[in-house]
Motif scaffolding. Structure first.
Motif, mmCIF file in Angstrom:
data_model
loop_
_atom_site.group_PDB
_atom_site.id
_atom_site.type_symbol
_atom_site.label_atom_id
_atom_site.label_comp_id
_atom_site.label_asym_id
_atom_site.label_seq_id
_atom_site.Cartn_x
_atom_site.Cartn_y
_atom_site.Cartn_z
ATOM 1 N N ALA A 62 0.834 -1.208 0.000
ATOM 2 C CA ALA A 62 0.000 0.000 0.000
ATOM 3 C C ALA A 62 0.867 1.256 0.000
ATOM 4 C CB ALA A 62 -0.920 -0.004 1.217
ATOM 5 N N GLU A 63 1.973 1.234 0.748
ATOM 6 C CA GLU A 63 2.880 2.382 0.775
ATOM 7 C C GLU A 63 3.419 2.689 -0.623
ATOM 8 O OE1 GLU A 63 5.957 1.305 3.498
ATOM 9 O OE2 GLU A 63 4.731 1.725 5.269
ATOM 10 N N GLN A 64 3.762 1.661 -1.362
ATOM 11 C CA GLN A 64 4.377 1.859 -2.675
ATOM 12 C C GLN A 64 3.374 2.342 -3.730
ATOM 13 O OE1 GLN A 64 7.724 1.677 -3.219
ATOM 14 N NE2 GLN A 64 7.826 1.395 -1.013
ATOM 15 N N VAL A 65 2.130 1.879 -3.648
ATOM 16 C CA VAL A 65 1.144 2.259 -4.668
ATOM 17 C C VAL A 65 0.264 3.428 -4.248
ATOM 18 C CG1 VAL A 65 1.089 -0.066 -5.651
ATOM 19 C CG2 VAL A 65 -0.611 0.581 -3.941
ATOM 20 N N ARG A 80 8.063 11.914 -2.678
ATOM 21 C CA ARG A 80 9.293 11.132 -2.605
ATOM 22 C C ARG A 80 9.177 10.163 -1.445
ATOM 23 N NH1 ARG A 80 9.160 13.368 -6.610
ATOM 24 N NH2 ARG A 80 10.649 14.784 -7.571
ATOM 25 N N PHE A 81 9.377 8.887 -1.712
ATOM 26 C CA PHE A 81 9.297 7.872 -0.665
ATOM 27 C C PHE A 81 10.560 7.924 0.182
ATOM 28 C CE2 PHE A 81 10.006 3.580 1.008
ATOM 29 C CZ PHE A 81 8.808 3.374 1.667
ATOM 30 N N ILE A 82 10.391 8.022 1.517
ATOM 31 C CA ILE A 82 11.544 7.962 2.418
ATOM 32 C C ILE A 82 11.424 6.814 3.423
ATOM 33 C CG2 ILE A 82 12.226 10.364 2.143
ATOM 34 C CD1 ILE A 82 10.854 11.003 4.773
ATOM 35 N N ALA A 90 6.431 15.299 0.378
ATOM 36 C CA ALA A 90 5.894 15.751 -0.907
ATOM 37 C C ALA A 90 5.989 17.266 -1.009
ATOM 38 C CB ALA A 90 4.445 15.293 -1.060
ATOM 39 N N PHE A 91 6.104 17.732 -2.242
ATOM 40 C CA PHE A 91 6.233 19.150 -2.546
ATOM 41 C C PHE A 91 5.173 19.519 -3.592
ATOM 42 C CE2 PHE A 91 10.256 17.176 -1.503
ATOM 43 C CZ PHE A 91 10.690 17.948 -0.436
ATOM 44 N N VAL A 103 4.964 21.909 1.916
ATOM 45 C CA VAL A 103 5.730 20.681 2.125
ATOM 46 C C VAL A 103 4.842 19.756 2.947
ATOM 47 C CG1 VAL A 103 7.780 19.652 3.164
ATOM 48 C CG2 VAL A 103 7.934 21.907 2.065
ATOM 49 N N LEU A 104 4.637 18.523 2.465
ATOM 50 C CA LEU A 104 3.783 17.554 3.160
ATOM 51 C C LEU A 104 4.600 16.372 3.655
ATOM 52 C CD1 LEU A 104 0.722 17.163 0.714
ATOM 53 C CD2 LEU A 104 0.808 18.467 2.829
#
Length: 139
Positions: A62-65, A80-82, A90-91, A103-104
């Motif tokens: 779920a995190e990836q999609v 951007r996944f961290i 996210a920007f 910035v999220l």
């Protein structure tokens, strides 16, 4: 439980004559009962481990999609996944008009999962405005 029964049989064996075959049969039945109880407990533990493993794998998927699912809070190109301590930074606006509107920090959760202690601390720091931008130059 078996040790208590064996102790009882040993203490009463002198008072009540019992053929060895009957005593052996009783001990065999008790051993089977105990083995089934142990196996049943292991089976429950194993099923729980499999269930938890599936939950973890489902959460990772779920995190990836998530950026491509309906309702994600920004354009997937802006995220951007961290992974840790939050899933995405996210920007919003970056890919559309080359301006960062905000910035999220985005944490993806599935089912009934809750924020971890670390995730709660990050959320609290953001809510309290304890966020900085630091420029670090290497000389």
């Amino acid at each position: 439980m078996i040790t208590q029964i064996l102790s009882y049989i040993k203490n009463t064996a002198a008072a009540i004559p019992m053929p060895a075959t009957i005593l052996g049969a009783i001990l065999f039945i008790l051993l089977i009962i105990q083995t089934l109880r142990l196996h049943s407990g292991q089976s429950k533990v194993r099923k729980d481990a499999i269930k938890r493993s599936r939950s973890v794998i489902g959460g990772q998927l779920a995190e990836q999609v998530a950026p491509f699912l309906p309702g994600f809070p920004c354009n997937p190109g802006d995220a951007r996944f961290i992974g840790k301590p939050v899933d995405f930074i996210a920007f919003p606006g970056m890919t559309e008009d080359n301006r960062v509107h905000e910035v999220l920090l985005i944490e993806v959760k599935t089912g009934k999962s809750a924020l971890s202690g670390r995730e709660k601390e990050v959320k609290k720091a953001v809510a309290e405005g304890r966020v900085r931008y630091v420029e670090y130059r290497v000389e």
